[in-house]
Design an enzyme around this catalytic site. Structure first.
Site, PDB file in Angstrom:
ATOM      1  N   ARG A 136      -4.357  -1.166   7.065  1.00 59.17           N
ATOM      2  CA  ARG A 136      -4.687  -0.928   5.667  1.00 59.17           C
ATOM      3  C   ARG A 136      -6.133  -1.309   5.394  1.00 59.17           C
ATOM      4  NH1 ARG A 136      -0.291  -1.896   0.871  1.00 59.17           N
ATOM      5  NH2 ARG A 136      -1.047  -0.212  -0.383  1.00 59.17           N
ATOM      6  N   CYS A 137      -7.041  -0.848   6.258  1.00 56.91           N
ATOM      7  CA  CYS A 137      -8.415  -1.321   6.118  1.00 56.91           C
ATOM      8  C   CYS A 137      -9.402  -0.227   6.403  1.00 56.91           C
ATOM      9  CB  CYS A 137      -8.664  -2.460   7.099  1.00 56.91           C
ATOM     10  SG  CYS A 137      -8.743  -1.900   8.801  1.00 56.91           S
ATOM     11  N   GLU A 183      -6.100   1.603   0.419  1.00 53.12           N
ATOM     12  CA  GLU A 183      -6.484   0.386   1.126  1.00 53.12           C
ATOM     13  C   GLU A 183      -7.500  -0.473   0.400  1.00 53.12           C
ATOM     14  OE1 GLU A 183      -5.643   2.186   5.497  1.00 53.12           O
ATOM     15  OE2 GLU A 183      -7.518   2.722   4.547  1.00 53.12           O
TER      16      GLU A 183
END
Ligand SMILES: Cc1cc2nc3c(=O)[nH]c(=O)nc-3n(C[C@H](O)[C@H](O)[C@H](O)COP(=O)(O)OP(=O)(O)OC[C@H]3O[C@@H](n4cnc5c(N)ncnc54)[C@H](O)[C@@H]3O)c2cc1C
Ligand code: FES
Ligand code: FES
Lengths: 291, 165, 782
Positions: free
Chosen positions: C366-367, C736
């Site tokens: 999630r980055c 994100e």
């Protein structure tokens, strides 16, 4: 994670259960709420060949006051204690402890007897009930016997119970007008075992001095601990700030924590100090009729 | 080494011969075929497997099917009655209380038990009540809102038949 | 009657219907006749030679059919597989294990419980080898070489750098003020509540493999399988990958794990369907991790507070295999976004990858590919610099932000930011939280010795990989796709190359099409995840679904609209140029009653289409974005610290996000809530560490501490809207942002509470004992 195979018994009476334990000895394990034992079995860290489920035996779940004691049946769930009116009105130490054990779902299954019998130094009942001056009743082939909780925890995960004995009841001196208590737990997150926790039970005299006091420490030693010297600091004295501070420092020296993911030992020792002082203040306030 | 069990699930009786070590969650999912109850961990931490056992919310991964013999179980599949969604299900939909949906059945069952006991919970009571159920997607804010929404609708609405708190 | 809501509406999710009834179709729900089960034997050692694997006891258990080892797979050339990062990874080892919990052998059985018994009964002899857990030590010349299979006899994987090294060095020398700090971003795990798993079904008659698996990128998997197992006769037209409902992905379901490969091999070998479902401990201990960046960060500024230079030197711990899932040209992902929201004259960044005895990975949790690392580093450093200069951190940021009129902005590390208004977002957040009053309260509390902190994070995200000139994974360009078919009755089916894992694509994609075509959302079935039906796409990760696939959906819908115009012209006997579009219908300019709805047009497309025009109403679009999109936001966190215990309590957290135009505000808010919680987690709770022998610490949910409802604050969210100028819908993607932005806000708040005591930095996760320790060191106790 799948447990290994075993044979399952669900006796209807206590004597039947004891007979099964006698028959299978070390190969058998009692199953109460299963919330310590089953996780271990799923990890295959425990692999009993016989399981004796207590849940169908009537009369092991109760909370009542009689003959000077609060009596709690061994199969009483943490959640029952948390919501019991008797406990909530008269036993703040137990009420505090019940609500910080694990999470609400675990509390619906885990039992107070199972928690003590498991003898995990991280178990909250051990510390709370040591502070409350509790005893337990063990029932075996030769009938029942009473064991003071002070003599119950023999080592990490070991107790004074014989393999064919079942813990059936916990007894606690009945609460009085000037008694108070508190249980404070520091945890990494809700639902976790304690970084450290401290239980305090006390009775104030008419002059406001500590007539009786019990301090129990959770997860800061090889077993649940009783801080006897700290109790000694308080006994017969007025619990003023200086005395409380001294007792708290003494309790810290009585703890024997280890470094782990919850923090280094010196941190935990200091937490015993901080929590003891806070729990004492809270308990004194309650004994004096505060919240 | 089969043991016979008879368990009432969502109002119907299921009988089967099972190994004592069969976990209740596997019984529900694989023997009975009710796959709405999920498994999210090995260590009794996540609550994805939550069901009602005689009206109490419990983690069905930490219990053997034989322990439930003779008892009553309710799973997520038992929430809707006669095709009518339960207010908790409605609440989760209306308030966006789910994303991937994996924690949702356990979350809703926990909420069900909570609202039986505390029909008008505060935010704090809801948060406390669901603290044994992990959700990785929603950040809980909308789950809390969903349960509150359901509570508001349910006060005055009867609970599904056959369940007690 | 169903209506077309289109963009900007909080349309309730279509997918909820099955999930709230317990009728989702997750991988472990799938049961096929005759299905076999796989369980995996794992290594207790972090580095060891395997001297023997004895299967007799396992094979003696009734129901255990086979014990599969690396030597068995090697006969088919399957003992190794390629990673997505031009490295290779063991499926099952032939003779050496490189990390604890590594797959050693697989047991195939008729039932799940028997497979587990079998796995417990396999006996393996190991000879322990020296273990390297610290990547800095791994890079020393005297370190044991872990990857004997590689030609290069070193633990150094790659060096990557960008920016002007010399100019940056000069700028730092000339700066009035410089700050330097070592920042460690711990190894963490996505820990979606559903673990990974698959069912592989080999049909020996058709020679067709169907693989249901928990994957965020089914098409890429199909191609990888064809490339890896082509020599065994698995051709791409005979491989169907189906991604069922996914119980959370977050990047962890992008890579290929050995279990999948063994399940496929086992199915081909036995001709039976084979299920493999990992348990939670396997998931945390052996699946790809994220982060694990050791950063030395430096900033330079003028005395008046103007930032001038940035230099980050980083060591990336990749474990035993580089199994990151970055675009090929970006071994450190998009880490070079690390100049963040500020206008630096010069910047230089370098990253070195290292092998250690830990599980492989470096995935985008999630980055958006290492953006969390970048954002955390710049935002922590910005705060340190502000404090060093004795400036208010908000004022410092407002002074250094890239100006709104500077967009499109070219960063010193080579990106072209599409649009932004950073001042707007921060000012809005300050207003919402009552910044000035909080600073006043903090000053008062300080006089009483109480510890309260306020932390800001003003991040810039970079998502939507990506333009085909730079972005590919294993050579596959990172476009994405949509196919829309409008049926004669005006209902439509739309298929995409992505895969939702909870983001609500069935709803948001329908909204995009509803927006463009006026067909009600309820009349549009959105399908994803089946490679036999969906158009080719690279999948859902790195917040690329909205920037790339939703754009493809819009473009495909516009193609349909173009054709619809022709049909409408025919039906209305008007010229195309005389028609005007209003959502859902074409009408003749000036006489709105002469109109044809999209439904009427759809019917005509099959019943009465104009001569010279093909029948039907459908379109496919492969969208290759011209640039990435750059969402941004400002977060403000307020914490109170318990001086006695070191506990940090988040009192408030305000998040203002700008992700351009919004398709569904309800879903965006939900994504932000979830992302914030995933930012909170490593800031205060989650971390995986190893002891010197490579034993994992924190390998189950007992010690890997996912926040519960009690730790998670009531997030307060808001938006500003700065559309992307190049995206067909002006949208940017938001999945994100919050995970990227939140950790620094929390860490900054904690340090802000203690800066006056002399505390400069605490590495995340900021646990109670770490806080207690620095307080102690600075003479504070209860
Ligand atoms: C996720 C999780 C978190 C937890 N967190 C906490 C926590 O924070 N604090 C805490 O205190 N506990 C915690 N626990 C443990 C929980 O409280 C257990 O329920 C309790 O320790 C054991 O009770 P039980 O009834 O489940 O016992 P069981 O698991 O059934 O038994 C435990 C052991 O005691 C023996 N035993 C049980 N009952 C008797 C009896 N009557 N006589 C003789 N022997 C008996 C069994 O043979 C077994 O060896 C947690 C558990 C889980 C799963
Ligand atoms: S599966 Fe996680 S608690 Fe039951
Ligand atoms: S909705 Fe995905 S875990 Fe809760």
């Amino acid at each position: 994670m799948i447990p290994g195979s075993f044979e399952y018994f669900s006796p209807q009476t206590l004597p039947e259960a004891v007979t099964l334990l006698q028959r299978y000895g070390e190969d058998a394990k009692v199953l109460a709420g299963g919330h310590s034992l089953i996780p271990l079995m799923k990890l295959r860290l425990a692999a009993p060949r016989y399981l004796v489920d207590l849940s169908r035996i009537d009369g092991l779940t109760y909370i009542r006051e009689s003959e000077g004691f609060l009596r709690v049946g061994a199969l009483t769930r943490h959640g029952d204690i948390e919501t019991s009116d008797v406990i909530r009105s008269g036993y703040p130490l137990l009420a505090d402890a019940a609500r910080v054990i694990a999470d609400p779902l675990v509390r619906n299954m885990g039992t107070v007897g199972g928690s003590l019998a498991h003898a995990d130094p991280a178990g909250d009942w051990g510390a709370a009930l040591l502070a409350a001056g509790a005893h337990v009743v063990a029932t075996g082939p030769r009938g029942g016997r009473t064991i003071p909780l002070d003599e119950f925890f023999v080592g990490t995960f070991t107790t004074a119970l014989q393999p064919d004995e079942i813990l059936t009841e916990i007894g606690i001196p009945q609460s009085q007008k000037n008694s108070g208590g508190a249980y404070l737990k520091l945890e990494r997150k809700v639902g976790d075992f304690a970084i450290a926790a401290v239980g305090v039970g006390l009775l104030l005299s008419s002059t406001g001095a500590c007539e009786q006091v019990g301090i129990g420490l959770c997860n800061v030693g090889p077993t649940s601990l009783r801080a006897g010297q700290a109790e000694q600091v308080l006994r017969g004295k007025k619990p003023d700030d200086a005395t409380i501070a001294r007792a708290a420092e003494t309790a810290a020296t009585e703890s024997d924590p280890a470094d782990d993911l919850r923090g280094p030992a010196d941190y935990k020792r200091d937490m015993v100090r901080v929590l003891t002082a806070r729990a004492l203040r809270l308990a004194v306030g309650r004994a004096k009729g505060g919240a | 080494m089969g043991n016979r069990v008879k368990i009432t699930i969502n109002g119907s009786v299921h009988e089967a011969e099972v190994e004592p070590r069969l976990l209740l969650v596997h019984f529900l999912r694989e023997v009975v075929g009710l796959t709405g109850t999920h498994i999210g961990c090995d260590t009794t931490n996540c609550g994805a497997c939550t069901v009602l056992l005689d009206g109490r919310a419990v983690k069905s991964c930490t219990m053997f099917a034989v322990q439930a013999d003779g008892r009553t179980v309710m799973t997520v599949e038992g929430l809707a009655q006669n095709g009518q969604l339960h207010p908790i299900q409605e609440g989760f939909h209306q308030k966006h209380g789910l994303q991937c949906g994996f924690c949702t059945p356990g979350m809703m069952i926990t909420a069900f038990a909570l609202l039986q006991r505390v029909p008008n919970p505060t935010e704090e009571q809801i948060r406390w009540g669901i603290s044994g159920n992990l959700c990785r997607c929603t950040g809980y804010v909308n789950i809390v809102a969903a349960i509150k929404d359901a509570a508001d609708k349910m006060r005055g609405t009867p609970a599904p038949a056959g369940e007690r708190s | 009657m169903a209506v077309a809501h289109g963009m900007g509406h909080s349309v309730k999710r279509k997918e909820d219907a099955r999930f709230i009834r317990g009728k989702g179709n997750y991988i472990d729900d799938l049961k096929l006749p005759g299905m076999l089960y796989l369980d995996i034997v794992r290594s207790p050692y972090a580095h060891a030679k395997i001297t023997a694997i004895r299967a007799e006891k396992a094979l003696a258990i009734p129901g255990v059919l086979a014990v599969i080892t690396g030597r068995d797979l090697d006969k088919y050339g399957l003992a190794w597989m390629p990673t997505l990062m031009s490295d290779r990874q063991m499926v099952l080892p032939i003779d050496t294990v490189l990390y604890q919990a590594q797959e050693v052998a697989a047991v195939l059985a008729t039932q799940r419980y028997i497979a587990a018994d079998g796995a417990a009964a396999v006996e393996v002899d190991y000879e322990p080898l020296p273990v390297v857990v610290d990547p800095k030590k791994a890079l020393r010349p005297d370190a044991p070489v872990l990857r004997e299979d590689r030609e290069q006899k070193t633990n150094h994987i790659w060096h990557w750098e960008v920016g002007d090294r010399d100019a940056t060095a000069r700028a730092l020398e000339q700066a009035d003020v410089t700050v330097e700090e070592d920042l460690y971003i711990p190894r963490i795990h996505v820990a979606s509540i559903e673990t990974c798993g698959c069912v592989a079904q080999w049909d020996s008659v058709d020679g067709k493999l169907t693989l249901w698996m928990t994957t965020q990128a089914p098409h890429a998997i199909r191609t990888v399988v064809a490339l890896v197992a082509g020599h065994l006769g698995l051709a791409e037209h005979k491989i169907r990958v189906v991604s069922p409902d996914i119980g959370g992905g977050f990047g962890g379901k992008v890579p290929v794990y050995p279990g999948y490969v063994v399940a496929v091999a086992a199915s081909v070998l036995t001709g039976k369907p084979v299920k493999w479902i990992e348990d939670r401990m396997e998931n945390i201990q052996a699946d790809s991790f994220a982060r694990d960046y050791h950063i030395t960060a430096e900033l330079g500024a003028k005395r008046d507070g103007t930032l001038t230079a940035l230099r980050f030197k980083t060591i990336a711990d990749h474990g035993a295999f580089d199994a990151a899932a970055n675009p090929s040209k970006f071994p450190a992902g998009l880490f070079s976004i690390c100049t963040g929201s500020y206008d630096f004259q010069s910047a230089f960044v370098e990253v070195d990858g290292a092998y250690t005895n830990k599980p492989p990975g470096g995935i985008a949790y999630r980055c958006s590919f290492r953006v969390t690392e970048a954002s955390y580093a710049i935002e922590r450093m910005a705060d340190i610099m502000a404090h060093e200069l004795k400036m208010d951190p908000a004022e410092f940021r407002l002074k250094n932000f890239i100006r709104p009129e500077a967009f499109p902005y070219k960063s010193p590390l080579g990106w072209t930011y599409d649009s932004g208004n950073y001042q707007g977002a921060l000012k809005k957040a300050m207003e919402m939280i009552g910044y000035t009053a909080l600073r006043r309260e903090q000053a008062e509390k300080r006089t009483r010795g109480e510890l309260m902190g306020i932390g800001i994070s003003s991040f810039t995200e970079i998502v939507g990989a990506g333009p085909s000139h730079s972005f590919d994974i294993l050579g596959l360009k990172m476009f994405d796709s949509a196919e829309i078919r409008v049926h004669p009755t005006g209902k439509a089916v739309a298929r995409f190359g992505t895969k939702s894992q909870g983001q609500g694509h069935e709803t948001t994609y329908a909204q995009v099409i509803a927006h463009e075509l006026g067909i009600p959302e309820d009349d549009i079935a959105v399908e994803e995840g089946d490679t036999d039906t969906a158009p080719y796409g690279l999948g859902t990760y790195a917040s690329r679904s909205t920037p790339v696939a939703a754009a493809a959906g819009a473009v495909a819908a516009r193609k349909i609209r173009d054709k619809a115009r022709k049909i409408a012209a025919h039906l209305l006997e008007a010229s195309e140029s005389d028609l005007e579009w209003e959502r859902g219908k074409f009408f003749v300019k000036g006489s709105p009653q002469r109109a044809k709805t999209i439904q009427e047009i759809a019917f005509a497309a099959y019943t009465n289409h104009p001569q010279g025009l093909e029948a039907g109403l459908e379109a496919v679009a492969y969208y290759d974005p011209p640039n990435l999109t750059f969402p941004f936001g400002s977060y403000i966190c307020v914490v109170d610290i318990d001086k006695g215990t070191g506990e940090v309590k988040i009192r408030r957290f305000v998040a203002v996000d700008d992700c351009g135009n919004i398709i569904n505000p309800m879903i965006v808010e939900g994504q932000v809530h979830g992302g914030l919680t995933m930012g909170l987690a490593p800031a205060l709770y989650e971390e995986i560490t190893y002891d010197d022998d490579g034993n994992i610490r924190g390998g189950s949910f007992m010690d890997y501490l996912l926040p519960t409802s009690m730790e998670t604050p009531r997030w307060e969210t808001a938006n500003t809207v700065t559309p992307s100028p190049h995206h067909p819908l002006g949208a940017k993607g938001v999945g994100e942002s919050a995970t990227v932005g939140a950790p620094a806000a929390i860490a900054n708040a904690v340090i802000d509470a203690m800066w006056h005591l002399g505390v400069r930095h605490i590495d995340i996760p900021i646990t109670p004992w770490k806080v207690w320790k620095v307080l102690r060191q600075n003479g504070v106790t209860e």
